[in-house]
Design an enzyme around this catalytic site. Sequence first.
Site, PDB file in Angstrom:
ATOM      1  N   HIS A 103       0.828  -1.205   0.000  1.00 51.84           N
ATOM      2  CA  HIS A 103       0.000   0.000   0.000  1.00 51.84           C
ATOM      3  C   HIS A 103       0.858   1.249   0.000  1.00 51.84           C
ATOM      4  O   HIS A 103       0.531   2.238  -0.666  1.00 51.84           O
ATOM      5  CB  HIS A 103      -0.944  -0.010   1.204  1.00 51.84           C
ATOM      6  CG  HIS A 103      -2.108   0.923   1.062  1.00 51.84           C
ATOM      7  ND1 HIS A 103      -2.243   2.073   1.814  1.00 51.84           N
ATOM      8  CD2 HIS A 103      -3.198   0.885   0.248  1.00 51.84           C
ATOM      9  CE1 HIS A 103      -3.360   2.686   1.485  1.00 51.84           C
ATOM     10  NE2 HIS A 103      -3.959   1.996   0.535  1.00 51.84           N
ATOM     11  N   CYS A 104       1.963   1.220   0.718  1.00 54.80           N
ATOM     12  CA  CYS A 104       2.866   2.374   0.769  1.00 54.80           C
ATOM     13  C   CYS A 104       3.424   2.719  -0.608  1.00 54.80           C
ATOM     14  O   CYS A 104       3.749   3.878  -0.876  1.00 54.80           O
ATOM     15  CB  CYS A 104       4.037   2.093   1.705  1.00 54.80           C
ATOM     16  SG  CYS A 104       3.589   1.603   3.378  1.00 54.80           S
TER      17      CYS A 104
END
Length: 381
Positions: free
Chosen positions: A342-343
């Site tokens: 997600h980062c």
Amino acid sequence: MDLAHTTPAQLGFHLPAEWEPHEATWLSWPHNLNTWPGAFEGIPETFVEIVRGLVTSELVRINVADADRGASVRELLRRSSVSTNQVRFHHHPTNDCWVRDHGPIYVVRDHQGGRQRAIVDWGYNAWGEKYPPFDLDNQIPRRIAEEFHELRFDPGMILEGGSIEVDGCGLLLTSEACLLHPNRNPALSRGEIEQRLRDYLGVNKILWLGEGIVGDDTDGHIDDMTRFVGPSRVVTAVEPDPLDANHHPLAENLRRLETMTDASGRPLEIIPLPMPEPIEYAGQRLPASYANFLIANTVVLAPVFRQPRDAEALAILQRVFPQRRVIGIECTRMVWGLGAIHCATQQQPVGEPAPATSQFHNRRSGGVSPPITRIPEDSHR
């Protein structure tokens, strides 16, 4: 209406939920050896697997420094048998790869029978100026808005995409540890921060959790703890072992969630998600979390860590997303850089770019944001 002092909410824009239709997902290709000191080998291959999972679902847009870097990445994908038909390269140099936090955050609105999108250009200071330089990363939303001739708003506030979660129905979830940390916006009160979130993301109710997980250098990003997976529905990380350092903060966050309600006053639906067993590198506890997944159009990309708990976490996410294929991507090496899937991704929702017909007030400088030179794509859109 004075457009130079108008907020997205006043124009009907809001931040859509991650599960709403995407046109594309953005990546910033990894190149900073300092992010993985002595351990960069294999990181580009992890990003190849992210692209492999995404190209079956949607367009993939990749920020690279220049045409040579784009050609190198394209060749790496080709050698890995990943089709580049759904991949586009954009010549936007970066300091690092964490596009969730430095990339554009898109808001959308219904307009004349269709959907328009615009970019909210929050300030980025590498999680409280921890990792300079970050000037190139901070320019990414402005460069992308210029490339696509998109409307861009500047709230005059530091904010990373990994620090917020929305359900697309008016709820925003964040953490006190991050958004109230003095290394972000020391001149803004809690109330002023909440108002900026309402004004620029079109939300009407803000829910606050407390501390983040151990090893998280972002000061408590929500995307390692609790994620919206539907309107008023969340998965939240839990650690049942009372001797584990994550047990107390995650238990306290769960307690808070159990007292929270949605915009209509109804309790949230809460689905527990296990934490992986502790992962350390060079004596440091790393922020490994199964909550750091990406919801794409037809797939969910979830981090796994070569542990027995991987299967349990993937099974829970598959039950949560029965219409999407959940794909586990091995992230043990990636999380050595203190981030995961997600980062490293940022969704671009479906919609026509709202035209950039005027410049918008910049509260930080008290003037308008300066223009930039357009940097062309490496490939056709």
